[in-house]
Design an enzyme around this catalytic site. Structure first.
Site, PDB file in Angstrom:
ATOM      1  N   TRP A  89       0.836  -1.213   0.000  1.00  0.00           N
ATOM      2  CA  TRP A  89       0.000   0.000   0.000  1.00  0.00           C
ATOM      3  C   TRP A  89       0.866   1.257   0.000  1.00  0.00           C
ATOM      4  O   TRP A  89       0.490   2.270  -0.607  1.00  0.00           O
ATOM      5  CB  TRP A  89      -0.986  -0.026   1.174  1.00  0.00           C
ATOM      6  CG  TRP A  89      -0.345   0.149   2.532  1.00  0.00           C
ATOM      7  CD1 TRP A  89       0.160  -0.825   3.340  1.00  0.00           C
ATOM      8  CD2 TRP A  89      -0.149   1.385   3.225  1.00  0.00           C
ATOM      9  NE1 TRP A  89       0.677  -0.295   4.488  1.00  0.00           N
ATOM     10  CE2 TRP A  89       0.490   1.068   4.453  1.00  0.00           C
ATOM     11  CE3 TRP A  89      -0.433   2.726   2.940  1.00  0.00           C
ATOM     12  CZ2 TRP A  89       0.840   2.046   5.381  1.00  0.00           C
ATOM     13  CZ3 TRP A  89      -0.086   3.695   3.884  1.00  0.00           C
ATOM     14  CH2 TRP A  89       0.545   3.356   5.081  1.00  0.00           C
ATOM     15  N   GLU A  99      -4.341   6.489  -4.533  1.00  0.00           N
ATOM     16  CA  GLU A  99      -4.408   7.744  -3.779  1.00  0.00           C
ATOM     17  C   GLU A  99      -3.687   8.904  -4.468  1.00  0.00           C
ATOM     18  O   GLU A  99      -3.403   9.916  -3.820  1.00  0.00           O
ATOM     19  CB  GLU A  99      -3.828   7.578  -2.364  1.00  0.00           C
ATOM     20  CG  GLU A  99      -4.530   6.515  -1.540  1.00  0.00           C
ATOM     21  CD  GLU A  99      -4.054   6.492  -0.085  1.00  0.00           C
ATOM     22  OE1 GLU A  99      -4.045   7.562   0.558  1.00  0.00           O
ATOM     23  OE2 GLU A  99      -3.692   5.411   0.409  1.00  0.00           O
ATOM     24  N   ASP A 119      -3.659  11.235   6.294  1.00  0.00           N
ATOM     25  CA  ASP A 119      -3.765   9.922   6.927  1.00  0.00           C
ATOM     26  C   ASP A 119      -5.181   9.386   6.771  1.00  0.00           C
ATOM     27  O   ASP A 119      -6.141  10.142   6.728  1.00  0.00           O
ATOM     28  CB  ASP A 119      -3.405  10.054   8.413  1.00  0.00           C
ATOM     29  CG  ASP A 119      -3.315   8.707   9.103  1.00  0.00           C
ATOM     30  OD1 ASP A 119      -2.209   8.145   9.127  1.00  0.00           O
ATOM     31  OD2 ASP A 119      -4.347   8.220   9.607  1.00  0.00           O
ATOM     32  N   HIS A 191       8.373   6.911   7.765  1.00  0.00           N
ATOM     33  CA  HIS A 191       7.291   7.875   7.559  1.00  0.00           C
ATOM     34  C   HIS A 191       7.245   8.829   8.742  1.00  0.00           C
ATOM     35  O   HIS A 191       7.724   8.513   9.834  1.00  0.00           O
ATOM     36  CB  HIS A 191       5.954   7.163   7.371  1.00  0.00           C
ATOM     37  CG  HIS A 191       5.564   6.274   8.515  1.00  0.00           C
ATOM     38  ND1 HIS A 191       6.129   5.026   8.707  1.00  0.00           N
ATOM     39  CD2 HIS A 191       4.679   6.439   9.518  1.00  0.00           C
ATOM     40  CE1 HIS A 191       5.599   4.468   9.777  1.00  0.00           C
ATOM     41  NE2 HIS A 191       4.718   5.306  10.309  1.00  0.00           N
ATOM     42  N   HIS A 193       4.747  11.696  10.880  1.00  0.00           N
ATOM     43  CA  HIS A 193       3.376  12.122  11.170  1.00  0.00           C
ATOM     44  C   HIS A 193       3.303  13.644  11.293  1.00  0.00           C
ATOM     45  O   HIS A 193       4.169  14.246  11.929  1.00  0.00           O
ATOM     46  CB  HIS A 193       2.899  11.517  12.497  1.00  0.00           C
ATOM     47  CG  HIS A 193       3.000  10.019  12.541  1.00  0.00           C
ATOM     48  ND1 HIS A 193       1.904   9.195  12.486  1.00  0.00           N
ATOM     49  CD2 HIS A 193       4.075   9.190  12.631  1.00  0.00           C
ATOM     50  CE1 HIS A 193       2.285   7.933  12.534  1.00  0.00           C
ATOM     51  NE2 HIS A 193       3.611   7.901  12.635  1.00  0.00           N
TER      52      HIS A 193
END
Lengths: 251, 251
Positions: A89, A99, A119, A191, A193
């Site tokens: 993904w 996406e 998110d 990643h 946030h």
């Protein structure tokens, strides 16, 4: 159930029972027993409930483990490598196979670039729970543990360009954003946030969240900082990694 | 104030008023109006209260500022010194002039000792929101910024003895405790927070909370770590310190 502001004057006016507990200087604490009409509780009943309902509402105990670099090499890394949790993904997003219309910002550089997307948890209807994720293009960095001074340009790009993109698109300035990495992360492709500062997102507490600004400073002071320092991991009682630490006598 | 588990049967047995709100399949929601003796509210009174006390409890927009060591020396430290927020309540505890019966543990050493007491916010009736504070005996350490390798024995005592005392008195093991310092703290006498890990206490997020275990490791790696590194401060919009940063062009 939180207090409703308009009920507070009533609470202070009514003759509710008050018991002194403690007094020190200008500070004192009391037990206050308010009348029933001011103590409304929102109650949900599930009847009949299945085992699955019960589990959903049972609290999972979380334990802290202090992971040294040796623990990482001997316990965590072999565990990560033994798992085959798919990152498909993530790759779909990076390759615009999914996406693509949701991308807020991209720096296409294969070494120092990244993609910024909302998110899953954020519906983009309000800014209170703003939540975006920056996914790096390179695929050889699993987590905070892998970062060295070599990654400073990448991380600086994420912080600067990410803040600029969020300010431009959503009007939220960098000083109102919490920008951080999880350790342990829930998937091992690096990643970052981005959440609204006022939003106490799960995983923003000190035992799991590492501010990107702190990570940058630590790496600038010491390129091997994250290969030297012990790191805290918050692990749920049913997580296999916790069992590995227990087997190794580290708990 | 969280529910206490042993009160739930009482809550279900007593004829509290119950108003149906919604029913759908096996799910229904009610408003429940419990009797006063089951609706205890822990109440803190500050009297007389200063403007600063009032501000502390008002909701406010929060901004992040990245404070370098130079910022600390030129902006924050002069500001702290210009304030005269009383620490009398801390000294009362350290000198057993107040709350002496509430002390959970003490290491009396004047240099490396501390006193562990329940925080005002915790009523000690349930462990869900367990909250204790360790106050150091020495009075020359204002905050995280002052810490050097010299303070390692003090900090190790707090972590080890504090965890042991909480385990013994409340049965909560060290792996279920969040042990951390605030930066900025709300008062400038060094103190360490002990909270239940499952309790998302205000101020446990990464922009304000520094795990004591991380602080120990950082000081062991570099005695002057907290005099070298920039630190993030989460400052409410009305805090005078934020205005000082703004005046200095640092925002």
């Amino acid at each position: 159930t939180p207090f409703q502001e308009e009920k507070i004057p009533e609470l202070l006016r009514k003759h509710a029972r008050l018991e002194l507990q403690m007094r020190n200087d200008i500070y004192s604490t009391y037990h206050l027993y308010p009348p029933p009409e001011l103590s409304e509780i929102k109650t949900t009943v599930v009847y009949p409930a299945t085992e699955k309902h019960l589990r959903k509402y049972l609290r999972q105990e979380v334990h802290l483990v202090r992971e040294t670099w040796e623990d990482y090499r001997n316990i965590t890394l072999p565990f990560i490598q033994s798992q085959s949790f798919s990152l498909q993904w993530v790759y779909n997003i990076l390759e615009k196979k999914a996406e693509a219309d949701r991308i807020i910002h991209e720096n296409p550089d294969p070494r120092d670039g990244f993609v910024l997307v909302p998110d899953f948890k954020w519906n983009q209807s309000q800014l209170d729970d703003l939540y975006l994720i920056a996914l790096v293009h390179r695929r050889d960095v699993k987590s905070l543990r892998d970062l060295t001074g070599e990654h400073l340009p990448l991380l600086r790009n994420i912080l600067r360009e990410g803040q600029e993109a969020v300010a431009e698109r959503f009007g939220v300035p960098g000083s109102r954003l919490r920008v951080y990495l999880h350790y342990q992360p829930s998937y091992y492709h690096l990643h970052v946030h981005f959440t609204a500062l006022g939003y106490e997102a799960a995983g923003s507490a000190a035992e799991r969240a590492h501010l990107l600004a702190d990570v940058l400073d630590n790496l600038a002071l010491d390129s091997r900082y994250y290969q030297r320092r012990a790191l805290t991991c918050a692990l749920r009682a049913d997580e296999p990694l916790l069992a590995k630490f227990r087997e190794a006598g580290r708990l």
